[in-house]
Motif scaffolding. Structure first.
Motif, PDB file in Angstrom:
ATOM      1  N   LEU A 174      22.240   6.802  11.499  1.00  0.00           N
ATOM      2  CA  LEU A 174      20.881   7.318  11.582  1.00  0.00           C
ATOM      3  C   LEU A 174      20.746   8.242  12.788  1.00  0.00           C
ATOM      4  O   LEU A 174      20.986   7.830  13.922  1.00  0.00           O
ATOM      5  N   GLN A 175      20.371   9.486  12.557  1.00  0.00           N
ATOM      6  CA  GLN A 175      20.126  10.429  13.640  1.00  0.00           C
ATOM      7  C   GLN A 175      18.722  10.245  14.198  1.00  0.00           C
ATOM      8  O   GLN A 175      17.791   9.882  13.471  1.00  0.00           O
ATOM      9  N   THR A 176      18.586  10.524  15.491  1.00  0.00           N
ATOM     10  CA  THR A 176      17.285  10.457  16.152  1.00  0.00           C
ATOM     11  C   THR A 176      16.850  11.859  16.543  1.00  0.00           C
ATOM     12  O   THR A 176      17.593  12.588  17.196  1.00  0.00           O
ATOM     13  N   GLU A 177      15.645  12.220  16.135  1.00  0.00           N
ATOM     14  CA  GLU A 177      15.068  13.520  16.489  1.00  0.00           C
ATOM     15  C   GLU A 177      13.834  13.284  17.352  1.00  0.00           C
ATOM     16  O   GLU A 177      13.022  12.400  17.049  1.00  0.00           O
ATOM     17  N   VAL A 178      13.691  14.079  18.398  1.00  0.00           N
ATOM     18  CA  VAL A 178      12.568  13.950  19.322  1.00  0.00           C
ATOM     19  C   VAL A 178      11.787  15.261  19.358  1.00  0.00           C
ATOM     20  O   VAL A 178      12.380  16.340  19.486  1.00  0.00           O
ATOM     21  N   PHE A 179      10.471  15.155  19.233  1.00  0.00           N
ATOM     22  CA  PHE A 179       9.589  16.315  19.409  1.00  0.00           C
ATOM     23  C   PHE A 179       9.655  16.701  20.878  1.00  0.00           C
ATOM     24  O   PHE A 179       9.189  15.963  21.737  1.00  0.00           O
ATOM     25  N   ALA A 180      10.231  17.875  21.169  1.00  0.00           N
ATOM     26  CA  ALA A 180      10.524  18.235  22.555  1.00  0.00           C
ATOM     27  C   ALA A 180       9.723  19.420  23.068  1.00  0.00           C
ATOM     28  O   ALA A 180       9.737  19.689  24.270  1.00  0.00           O
ATOM     29  N   TYR A 181       9.037  20.129  22.165  1.00  0.00           N
ATOM     30  CA  TYR A 181       8.253  21.275  22.633  1.00  0.00           C
ATOM     31  C   TYR A 181       7.137  21.594  21.640  1.00  0.00           C
ATOM     32  O   TYR A 181       7.364  21.662  20.431  1.00  0.00           O
ATOM     33  N   GLY A 182       5.946  21.847  22.177  1.00  0.00           N
ATOM     34  CA  GLY A 182       4.833  22.319  21.370  1.00  0.00           C
ATOM     35  C   GLY A 182       3.570  21.509  21.593  1.00  0.00           C
ATOM     36  O   GLY A 182       3.596  20.438  22.223  1.00  0.00           O
ATOM     37  N   ARG A 183       2.474  22.031  21.118  1.00  0.00           N
ATOM     38  CA  ARG A 183       1.240  21.262  21.137  1.00  0.00           C
ATOM     39  C   ARG A 183       1.387  20.060  20.211  1.00  0.00           C
ATOM     40  O   ARG A 183       1.804  20.195  19.066  1.00  0.00           O
ATOM     41  N   MET A 184       1.041  18.905  20.716  1.00  0.00           N
ATOM     42  CA  MET A 184       1.312  17.675  19.978  1.00  0.00           C
ATOM     43  C   MET A 184       0.346  17.498  18.804  1.00  0.00           C
ATOM     44  O   MET A 184      -0.869  17.553  18.989  1.00  0.00           O
ATOM     45  N   PRO A 185       0.869  17.288  17.590  1.00  0.00           N
ATOM     46  CA  PRO A 185       0.006  16.954  16.448  1.00  0.00           C
ATOM     47  C   PRO A 185      -0.448  15.506  16.560  1.00  0.00           C
ATOM     48  O   PRO A 185       0.310  14.578  16.316  1.00  0.00           O
ATOM     49  N   LEU A 186      -1.713  15.315  16.932  1.00  0.00           N
ATOM     50  CA  LEU A 186      -2.207  13.978  17.261  1.00  0.00           C
ATOM     51  C   LEU A 186      -2.835  13.246  16.082  1.00  0.00           C
ATOM     52  O   LEU A 186      -2.718  12.030  15.978  1.00  0.00           O
ATOM     53  N   ALA A 187      -3.536  13.972  15.214  1.00  0.00           N
ATOM     54  CA  ALA A 187      -4.268  13.297  14.137  1.00  0.00           C
ATOM     55  C   ALA A 187      -4.529  14.265  12.992  1.00  0.00           C
ATOM     56  O   ALA A 187      -4.550  15.486  13.184  1.00  0.00           O
ATOM     57  N   TYR A 188      -4.748  13.689  11.796  1.00  0.00           N
ATOM     58  CA  TYR A 188      -5.112  14.449  10.600  1.00  0.00           C
ATOM     59  C   TYR A 188      -6.376  13.848  10.022  1.00  0.00           C
ATOM     60  O   TYR A 188      -6.618  12.643  10.142  1.00  0.00           O
ATOM     61  N   SER A 189      -7.186  14.687   9.387  1.00  0.00           N
ATOM     62  CA  SER A 189      -8.463  14.229   8.861  1.00  0.00           C
ATOM     63  C   SER A 189      -8.717  14.847   7.493  1.00  0.00           C
ATOM     64  O   SER A 189      -8.172  15.901   7.153  1.00  0.00           O
ATOM     65  N   ALA A 190      -9.566  14.206   6.697  1.00  0.00           N
ATOM     66  CA  ALA A 190     -10.001  14.797   5.439  1.00  0.00           C
ATOM     67  C   ALA A 190     -10.967  15.947   5.680  1.00  0.00           C
ATOM     68  O   ALA A 190     -11.197  16.770   4.799  1.00  0.00           O
ATOM     69  N   ARG A 191     -11.521  16.026   6.868  1.00  0.00           N
ATOM     70  CA  ARG A 191     -12.479  17.091   7.206  1.00  0.00           C
ATOM     71  C   ARG A 191     -11.746  18.234   7.904  1.00  0.00           C
ATOM     72  O   ARG A 191     -10.837  18.011   8.703  1.00  0.00           O
ATOM     73  N   CYS A 192     -12.160  19.469   7.593  1.00  0.00           N
ATOM     74  CA  CYS A 192     -11.604  20.644   8.269  1.00  0.00           C
ATOM     75  C   CYS A 192     -12.498  20.998   9.456  1.00  0.00           C
ATOM     76  O   CYS A 192     -13.625  21.467   9.276  1.00  0.00           O
ATOM     77  N   PHE A 193     -11.990  20.781  10.649  1.00  0.00           N
ATOM     78  CA  PHE A 193     -12.794  21.017  11.847  1.00  0.00           C
ATOM     79  C   PHE A 193     -12.990  22.506  12.123  1.00  0.00           C
ATOM     80  O   PHE A 193     -14.014  22.913  12.678  1.00  0.00           O
ATOM     81  N   THR A 194     -12.017  23.324  11.750  1.00  0.00           N
ATOM     82  CA  THR A 194     -12.164  24.765  11.969  1.00  0.00           C
ATOM     83  C   THR A 194     -13.277  25.320  11.099  1.00  0.00           C
ATOM     84  O   THR A 194     -14.105  26.126  11.549  1.00  0.00           O
ATOM     85  N   ALA A 195     -13.337  24.895   9.838  1.00  0.00           N
ATOM     86  CA  ALA A 195     -14.435  25.323   8.966  1.00  0.00           C
ATOM     87  C   ALA A 195     -15.775  24.781   9.466  1.00  0.00           C
ATOM     88  O   ALA A 195     -16.793  25.500   9.463  1.00  0.00           O
ATOM     89  N   ARG A 196     -15.776  23.540   9.891  1.00  0.00           N
ATOM     90  CA  ARG A 196     -17.018  22.929  10.383  1.00  0.00           C
ATOM     91  C   ARG A 196     -17.566  23.694  11.581  1.00  0.00           C
ATOM     92  O   ARG A 196     -18.782  23.818  11.748  1.00  0.00           O
ATOM     93  N   HIS A 197     -16.697  24.214  12.417  1.00  0.00           N
ATOM     94  CA  HIS A 197     -17.126  24.994  13.577  1.00  0.00           C
ATOM     95  C   HIS A 197     -17.927  26.221  13.144  1.00  0.00           C
ATOM     96  O   HIS A 197     -18.834  26.667  13.852  1.00  0.00           O
ATOM     97  N   ARG A 198     -17.620  26.744  11.952  1.00  0.00           N
ATOM     98  CA  ARG A 198     -18.334  27.917  11.424  1.00  0.00           C
ATOM     99  C   ARG A 198     -19.424  27.517  10.425  1.00  0.00           C
ATOM    100  O   ARG A 198     -19.946  28.365   9.710  1.00  0.00           O
ATOM    101  N   ASN A 199     -19.741  26.220  10.389  1.00  0.00           N
ATOM    102  CA  ASN A 199     -20.755  25.694   9.452  1.00  0.00           C
ATOM    103  C   ASN A 199     -20.389  25.993   8.006  1.00  0.00           C
ATOM    104  O   ASN A 199     -21.257  26.318   7.174  1.00  0.00           O
ATOM    105  N   LEU A 200     -19.112  25.861   7.689  1.00  0.00           N
ATOM    106  CA  LEU A 200     -18.625  26.080   6.338  1.00  0.00           C
ATOM    107  C   LEU A 200     -18.073  24.776   5.774  1.00  0.00           C
ATOM    108  O   LEU A 200     -17.487  23.976   6.517  1.00  0.00           O
ATOM    109  N   PRO A 201     -18.225  24.540   4.478  1.00  0.00           N
ATOM    110  CA  PRO A 201     -17.605  23.358   3.876  1.00  0.00           C
ATOM    111  C   PRO A 201     -16.103  23.563   3.746  1.00  0.00           C
ATOM    112  O   PRO A 201     -15.611  24.702   3.694  1.00  0.00           O
ATOM    113  N   LYS A 202     -15.373  22.476   3.681  1.00  0.00           N
ATOM    114  CA  LYS A 202     -13.916  22.561   3.587  1.00  0.00           C
ATOM    115  C   LYS A 202     -13.468  23.346   2.355  1.00  0.00           C
ATOM    116  O   LYS A 202     -12.511  24.128   2.424  1.00  0.00           O
ATOM    117  N   ASP A 203     -14.151  23.161   1.223  1.00  0.00           N
ATOM    118  CA  ASP A 203     -13.751  23.820  -0.009  1.00  0.00           C
ATOM    119  C   ASP A 203     -14.112  25.300  -0.042  1.00  0.00           C
ATOM    120  O   ASP A 203     -13.714  26.016  -0.963  1.00  0.00           O
TER     121      ASP A 203
END
Length: 320
Positions: A174-203
């Motif tokens: 079993l190989q081990t891979e480590v996330f070593a660089y980048g903005r960390m992906p912390l969470a996922y949601s059913a809601r689109c926060f970028t669309a919500r910022h513009r008062n738009l629905p996800k769809d």
């Protein structure tokens, strides 16, 4: 016998092997031609593994599966191992169908982003167990190997001291891979926060993510960058960077280092990581040279058992 509090005491003495460099899946939404230019540039870089595919949002349609497969063929011709990544949060029949097509591609290794992908892959073909599968102990790793995993990507929160314990109990092969660089992906949601910022629905998001090639920064009342909104994904604002921890990563027997794509200066980031692993540039110097290439300040807190946004080198006590 109590374990030492000095992390250096847990490292083996023989010269460590040089880890492979992997380019993680593109987490942002870029115009088609930008994506094609980006991966064309990656062909000539010292990357050993490249992950491809949409892992965040199925509404991102600039590239379809056939486009990703065409890029995969070119990268394979350039000597890279190509892995197709699946979406982390599956919400619809269409997304499940897309998952099945990736699993059944017939040529390239697959990274399972969720347990649905693991279910489709188990017993059929080898796969990479993604970082969001919550694999935190030797029993979980052994279970995943039994299902067919040949590589696992360590969850972001695991500190170096706990990784040492997991490496000692890691199943053979079993190989081990480590996330070593980048903005960390912390969470996922059913809601689109970028669309919500513009008062738009996800769809009807009007593909707002295209306006933010490195995500949209969320600041505190004190104007400090805190999080990044990337559609349905929430990331850290600071950039997780372990290039100056190269000696520890190698000594722990980490097989693969994952670098997450960013809109600018990615070529220089890859070259500096390669120089650090080849010992042609000291790891601390590589970090110094890399900082102008980063979209925000560096952090490595999770690696040291501290809050993730911190930057420090104080080791945490070794897990019992």
């Amino acid at each position: 016998m109590h374990p030492s509090n000095d992390f250096a005491d847990t490292l083996p003495s023989p010269p460590p092997a040089v880890p492979l460099l992997a380019l993680g899946p593109l987490l942002y939404y870029w115009p088609r031609q930008e994506v094609l230019r980006f991966y064309a540039a990656m062909e000539a870089l010292p990357l050993d593994v490249v992950y491809l595919g949409e892992t965040v949002c199925s509404r991102r349609h600039e590239l379809r599966l056939n486009d990703w497969l065409a890029i995969a063929q070119r990268l394979k011709g350039a000597g890279k191992q190509v892995v197709l990544s699946t979406q982390v949060l599956i919400e619809s029949t269409a997304e499940a169908t897309a998952l099945h097509r990736i699993v059944e591609n017939g040529e390239f290794l697959v990274e399972a982003g969720d347990m649905g992908a693991v279910h489709r892959l188990a017993g059929r073909m080898p796969f990479v167990a993604g970082m969001h599968l919550n694999l935190y102990n030797p029993a979980a790793l052994a279970w995943m190997v039994g299902l067919g995993a040949t590589r696992w990507v360590m969850p972001l929160e695991i500190p170096a001291t706990e990784l040492a314990v997991l490496q000692a109990a890691r199943p053979p092969g079993l190989q081990t891979e480590v996330f070593a660089y980048g903005r960390m992906p912390l969470a996922y949601s059913a809601r689109c926060f970028t669309a919500r910022h513009r008062n738009l629905p996800k769809d009807d998001c009007r593909f707002s993510c295209l306006q933010h090639p490195d995500g949209m920064t969320l600041r505190t009342r004190e104007s400090e960058a805190f999080l990044v909104l990337n559609g349905t994904q929430t990331q850290s604002a600071r950039v997780f960077n372990l290039v100056d921890e190269m000696d520890a990563l190698c000594a722990l027997g980490v097989d693969v280092l994952r670098l997450s794509p960013q809109a600018e200066h990615m070529e220089e980031v890859v070259r500096l990581f390669d120089a650090a692993r080849q010992r042609t540039v000291a790891p601390a110097e590589a970090l110094r040279q890399m900082q102008p290439c980063m979209p925000d300040l560096p952090c490595n807190g999770y690696w040291h058992g501290q809050p993730g946004l911190e930057q420090g080198r104080t080791p945490a006590p070794l897990a019992a």
